[in-house]
Every structure is written in C-alpha cells, then in structure tokens.
Design a protein around this motif. Structure first.
Motif, PDB file in Angstrom:
ATOM      1  N   LEU A 168      -4.686  13.010   5.637  1.00 38.66           N
ATOM      2  CA  LEU A 168      -3.791  12.244   4.776  1.00 38.66           C
ATOM      3  C   LEU A 168      -3.540  10.854   5.358  1.00 38.66           C
ATOM      4  O   LEU A 168      -3.600   9.846   4.632  1.00 38.66           O
ATOM      5  N   ASP A 169      -3.274  10.767   6.635  1.00 39.71           N
ATOM      6  CA  ASP A 169      -3.009   9.472   7.256  1.00 39.71           C
ATOM      7  C   ASP A 169      -4.260   8.604   7.284  1.00 39.71           C
ATOM      8  O   ASP A 169      -4.180   7.382   7.108  1.00 39.71           O
ATOM      9  N   ARG A 170      -5.413   9.206   7.490  1.00 36.42           N
ATOM     10  CA  ARG A 170      -6.651   8.412   7.450  1.00 36.42           C
ATOM     11  C   ARG A 170      -6.929   7.883   6.045  1.00 36.42           C
ATOM     12  O   ARG A 170      -7.396   6.752   5.883  1.00 36.42           O
ATOM     13  N   PHE A 171      -6.612   8.700   5.036  1.00 34.99           N
ATOM     14  CA  PHE A 171      -6.772   8.235   3.657  1.00 34.99           C
ATOM     15  C   PHE A 171      -5.829   7.067   3.370  1.00 34.99           C
ATOM     16  O   PHE A 171      -6.227   6.051   2.781  1.00 34.99           O
ATOM     17  N   PHE A 172      -4.566   7.200   3.769  1.00 36.32           N
ATOM     18  CA  PHE A 172      -3.614   6.111   3.563  1.00 36.32           C
ATOM     19  C   PHE A 172      -4.013   4.863   4.336  1.00 36.32           C
ATOM     20  O   PHE A 172      -3.800   3.733   3.853  1.00 36.32           O
ATOM     21  N   SER A 173      -4.583   5.038   5.507  1.00 34.80           N
ATOM     22  CA  SER A 173      -5.036   3.875   6.274  1.00 34.80           C
ATOM     23  C   SER A 173      -6.146   3.130   5.544  1.00 34.80           C
ATOM     24  O   SER A 173      -6.149   1.893   5.467  1.00 34.80           O
ATOM     25  N   THR A 174      -7.074   3.879   4.959  1.00 35.27           N
ATOM     26  CA  THR A 174      -8.165   3.241   4.225  1.00 35.27           C
ATOM     27  C   THR A 174      -7.666   2.530   2.970  1.00 35.27           C
ATOM     28  O   THR A 174      -8.039   1.380   2.694  1.00 35.27           O
ATOM     29  N   VAL A 175      -6.801   3.200   2.203  1.00 29.56           N
ATOM     30  CA  VAL A 175      -6.268   2.583   0.980  1.00 29.56           C
ATOM     31  C   VAL A 175      -5.426   1.355   1.325  1.00 29.56           C
ATOM     32  O   VAL A 175      -5.498   0.320   0.634  1.00 29.56           O
ATOM     33  N   SER A 176      -4.635   1.432   2.391  1.00 21.88           N
ATOM     34  CA  SER A 176      -3.826   0.281   2.799  1.00 21.88           C
ATOM     35  C   SER A 176      -4.703  -0.890   3.208  1.00 21.88           C
ATOM     36  O   SER A 176      -4.388  -2.053   2.914  1.00 21.88           O
ATOM     37  N   THR A 178       4.546  -2.445  -3.409  1.00 25.21           N
ATOM     38  CA  THR A 178       4.546  -1.296  -4.316  1.00 25.21           C
ATOM     39  C   THR A 178       3.741  -0.148  -3.732  1.00 25.21           C
ATOM     40  O   THR A 178       4.168   1.016  -3.770  1.00 25.21           O
ATOM     41  N   TRP A 179       2.583  -0.491  -3.148  1.00 26.73           N
ATOM     42  CA  TRP A 179       1.772   0.551  -2.519  1.00 26.73           C
ATOM     43  C   TRP A 179       2.473   1.136  -1.294  1.00 26.73           C
ATOM     44  O   TRP A 179       2.477   2.357  -1.084  1.00 26.73           O
ATOM     45  N   ILE A 180       3.082   0.283  -0.468  1.00 26.84           N
ATOM     46  CA  ILE A 180       3.771   0.776   0.725  1.00 26.84           C
ATOM     47  C   ILE A 180       4.927   1.697   0.333  1.00 26.84           C
ATOM     48  O   ILE A 180       5.151   2.743   0.949  1.00 26.84           O
ATOM     49  N   MET A 181       5.651   1.323  -0.708  1.00 28.72           N
ATOM     50  CA  MET A 181       6.763   2.161  -1.150  1.00 28.72           C
ATOM     51  C   MET A 181       6.257   3.488  -1.711  1.00 28.72           C
ATOM     52  O   MET A 181       6.851   4.551  -1.443  1.00 28.72           O
TER      53      MET A 181
END
Length: 561
Positions: free
Chosen positions: A419-427, A452-455
């Motif tokens: 999950l964190d790796r996915f969020f890192s890529t999307v961010s 908006t994405w960070i929230m």
C-alpha cells in the motif's frame, strides 16, 4: 215590605255605584301622570361620591400604566442604543470591506480570497444580529391606542359632578396621558427612522455580498483558467526576478492586509510556538510513558513509544491551535491558527497510520516517503498564512515541485508494504504533474491537485490504520474471552468504515479549496441542483444521501439474515 223600604234600597245602590265610579276615575288619572313628575328619584343622577370613585379608578390605572411604560421605555432605550451601535459597527465595517475589496487586484489571490470570505462572514453576521423593528412598532401602536382611549374617557367625564380633589386628579391624569402619548409617539418615530437607516444598510450589505461573490467567481477562474508567465523569468533574469519578489514582499508586508512579518513580531510568535511545542512534548511523554506504558507492553509496541510520543505531541499542538483560533478576536490570526491546526492534524493522521501499521525498523522509511509532500504542503500553507503575492508563489512553487519530484525516490521503499509503495508511486506521478503545471503557470491549481491527493491518501491511510488497530483489538478480546465476537467485525466493515469513507472523501475535496477560503463554493456545488438535458435534475448531496442509506440498509439486511 213597605214602599219606603224599597226607596231606601235604591238610594243606597246608587250611592255605592257613584262612589265606585269616582274611585276608578281617580286611579286612572294617577296612572296617566308621567313618572318624571315624582321629585324623589335618586337613580336619575349619580352622586358626587360615585364620580370621585370612577376618577380615582382611572387615575390608578393610568399610574400603573405609566410605571409599566417607564420600565418598557428603559428597555426600549437599551434596544435603541444597541441598534444604533450595531448600525455604526456594520456601516463602518461595510465601508472598510468595500474599500479593501475595490483596492485589491488579482495579483494577490490569497488576500483577495481572504477578504471575500470575510465579506461573506460579515453579511452572515449582519443578518444574524440585525434588530427587528416590526414587533416594536406594533407594540407601540397598541400602547398609543390604549392611552388615547383612556384620555378620551377622562375628557368625557362631567366635571360638574366632581369634587375639587377629583377634578385636580382628573386634570393631572389627562396631562400624564398626553405626555405619555407624546413620548411614545416620539419613540415610534425614532424606530421608524432606525428602520429606514437599516433598510439603507441592507442595500449596502447586499451590494457587498454580490461584489464579493463576483470576485470569488473571478478568483476561481483566475486559479484554474488563467496561466502566469512569471516562472519563465527564473532562468532569463534570475537577479531581476529576485529583486522584484523582495520588493513586492516588502510592499505587501507594509500593508495591514496580512499577518505581521517584521522580525520582532516573528520572533515573538516563534518563541510562543516553541514554548507550546516543548510543553506539548513533555505532556505527550507523560501520557505515553506513564498512561499507556502497560498497554504498549502488552501489545508489543513498547519500542514504538518515541514514535507515539511524536504523534501525540503533534495532536496536542493542533488542539492548542484550535483553541487559539476559537479564542482570538483577530480574524487573520484565527484563520492562520485554523490552517495550521488542520495541517498538523493531517500530518498526525499519516504518522498515526505509519506507527500503527509498520514494524519498528521501517517507520523511518515510511516517514521519508511522505515527508517531502508534507514539507511542500507546509511551505505553501506558510505562504497562505502570510498572504504572499502571486509572484512569490509562481516563482517558488515550480522550483519546490521539481525538487520534491527528485527527492521522492527512497532506497528503503522495498521494505515497506504494498500500500505504501503504491501511494509513493502515485504521489510521484502527481508531483511530476504538479511540476508541469507550475512551469506552465498554473501553480495554484497544481497545489490544489496535490493537496487533494494528499488529503485523500491521508484518509485512506487513516482508515487502514484504524482497521488494523481494530483488528488487533478484536484479536486480543477474542483471546481473552475465548470466543468469537460476531457483531464487531460486520459493524466496523459494513457500517462504520464505509460511512467514514464517504465523509473523508468529501472532506478531501472541501479542505484544499478551504485553504483558498473557497470551501463554501465547493459545498454549494455539492448541494446545488444539476439539470441534465431537461430530462432529470439531481444534486451530489442527494447521491451521497442515497449511498449512505444504501450502506445502512445493507447492514440492516445483514443483521436480518
């Protein structure tokens, strides 16, 4: 019987007949006489004592009425004084707000958005505190009508049958009625005058509301549709760009339209903030190391006690800022403290999710992934708090977005969960997109997209952290009670978390716009009715309500099964 005896009998009968006839004639003559001829009729004219009693009763009623009216007049004087103070306050504020709004241009988006929001807030405050004169006018009209009737009753009294003291009392009461009526009439005219003043103020308030709404709409278009060309001068004329930025910042700092940015004031607030952080850290250590020491040892998280202390410190600082925003009378300081508290709550939610989900050795790696975006958002929040001009944002944000894009690659990310790796890529994708938008002149839109994405990401991380925490709680309770808790997991998974997800998604859309004081615009868009090709009309609020009802019905059906 002899003849003389018959004569005597007839004579007696004639005498009796004549006497009866004369008696009946006298009775009919007495009945035909008018009753006014009788001199002894006491009910024809009231005596002097009865008229004195009537005058005394009227005077007593007027005395009571006068005392009551004096009390009511004192209350109405306070109302008039408060209405006058309210009118003077709002008339001055409308004049100042109109002057500020007309003086600003679209090169100070933060200041313009702030004062548009302040104007909307002033309009709402005015209509909440506006006095109502209609009820006072009706009550005064009834009181004046009553006093007029009492005065008419006193004037109609026959003074010939009054004693000397009653006559004096009647004149005094009549004079009191006239004076009271005159005073109430003047008071009514004063209320009418104030009503006209507030009607004129209504027109000014409505004009201010219309102008602020127009400026807010133009501000929205400026953010999303009008590019800036300031970023191109970073490489063409870097020294000239730096000089322009400094001069614009100094000019903006000299005005009263933003927070004070001189060195003494910043030092003062910096020391206060440092003291708050130190006190919050000491309190957080006391809570974690003493209050939750046994709980952390039982759950095997005692080695994370320093991480929990940091999260608790941030939460305490955020709560202090919330209290400060509610207590301060300055709207600028209130807005700054509120923004700071909201951003710290966002940071604490991300850190809470990392600390509860990740093992002890990988917490720092997770922080390194999310920290660049949080620092970028924090820097933009500082620019928003100090009402930085547009050129400062258009010059600084492209550089910062580019640096964050380069720094988001972390070596230890392979140790983190999927999950964190996915969020890192999307961010990283959103940061690169933001860099492109900043270099093309849409710095404000880039920040809105990224925040908006960070929230949204923070909301998901918070839900995952809560789910993980509840899972451990369910596991511990199952081990302690030696039986399965049937209701807990369905309640959380089918009702609590889905409803919380809907509200967090809405907050993820509203909060970034609220940093520009445009949260009300998004809320109005959600509740506004949308018509599609004359076929049907719907609103997003109705869609959200249907989704929430479906979630609740799904849970109830599950309970029924």
């Amino acid at each position: 019987m002899s003849i003389p005896d018959y004569r005597i009998f007839f004579r007696l009968c004639a005498a009796f007949f004549l006497a009866g006839f004369l008696a009946s004639g006298s009775v009919s003559a007495q009945q035909a006489e008018p009753p006014s001829a009788a001199p002894e009729q006491p009910q024809a004219q009231p005596d002097q004592s009865e008229m004195d009693a009537v005058i005394m009763a009227l005077c007593h009623e007027i005395t009571i009425l006068k005392k009551n009216e004096e009390k009511r007049m004192a209350v109405r004087e306070v109302l008039v004084k408060n209405a006058d103070a309210t009118y003077n306050y709002f008339d001055t504020r409308v004049y100042e707000m109109s002057a500020v709004l007309y003086a600003l241009d679209d090169q100070k988006i933060f200041t313009l958005a702030f004062y548009c929001k302040a104007a909307t807030r002033l309009v709402e405050m005015y209509y909440a505190q506006k006095p109502d004169f209609q009820e006072q006018e009706e009550r005064l009209g009834k009181e004046i009508e009553r006093i007029k009737k009492l005065a008419e009753s006193l004037e109609e009294v026959d003074t010939a049958n009054l004693s000397e003291p009653s006559l004096v009392q009647r004149d005094e009461a009549l004079y009191a009625c006239q004076e009271l009526e005159k005073s109430l009439q003047e008071e009514k005219e004063q209320f009418i005058y104030l009503k006209e003043l507030f009607n004129n103020l209504n027109r000014k308030i409505d004009t201010l509301n219309y102008e602020s709404a127009q400026m807010c709409t133009s501000l929205f278009n400026r953010i999303f549709y009008t590019p800036s060309h300031a970023a191109r001068y970073i490489f063409l004329k870097p020294l000239k760009t730096y000089e322009i930025c400094m001069s614009v910042w100094e000019t903006s700092a000299d005005s009263k339209l933003q927070l004070p940015s001189d060195s003494e004031t910043l030092k003062h607030y910096g020391l206060i903030l440092l003291g708050i952080i130190l006190c919050s850290y000491c309190l957080a250590r006391f809570i974690v190391f003493l209050g939750f020491k046994k709980t952390l040892k039982k759950t095997g998280n005692y080695n994370k006690r320093h991480a929990f202390t940091n999260v608790t410190t941030i939460l305490i600082v955020a709560l202090i800022l919330v209290i400060a925003s509610l207590r301060t009378p300055n709207y600028l300081l209130e807005s700054a403290a509120s923004l700071g508290a909201e951003f710290l709550l966002l940071v604490s939610a991300i850190l809470f999710s990392l600390v509860t989900r990740l093992p002890y050795g990988t917490i720092n790696s997770g922080i390194r992934i999310y920290m660049p975006y949080l620092l970028l958002g924090g820097f933009f929040m500082l620019l928003r708090m100090f009402m930085a001009p547009n050129i400062i944002v258009d010059i600084s944000m492209p550089i910062l977005f580019t640096l964050v894009s380069l720094l988001t690659w972390v070596r230890q990310r392979h140790k983190l969960p999927r999950l964190d790796r996915f969020f890192s890529t999307v961010s990283l994708v959103f940061t690169i997109l933001g860099s492109v938008l900043c270099w093309t002149g849409f710095s404000f839109m880039a920040f809105l997209v990224l925040m908006t994405w960070i929230m949204l990401m923070t909301s998901i991380l918070l839900l995952v952290g809560l789910w993980d925490l509840l899972h451990h709680y369910e596991k511990r309770r199952k081990e302690r009670n030696k039986r399965v808790i049937l209701w807990f997991r369905p309640f959380v998974s089918k009702l609590a978390l889905p409803c919380l997800t809907i509200f967090l998604i809405l907050f993820s859309l509203i909060w970034p716009a609220a940093t520009f004081d445009m949260g009300d615009l998004i809320i109005n868009k959600i509740f506004a009715a949308t018509e599609i090709k004359d076929l049907f009309t719907f609103s997003w609020s109705s869609v959200i309500t249907v989704i929430l009802i479906a979630i609740v019905l799904n849970y109830l059906i599950f309970l029924g099964k």
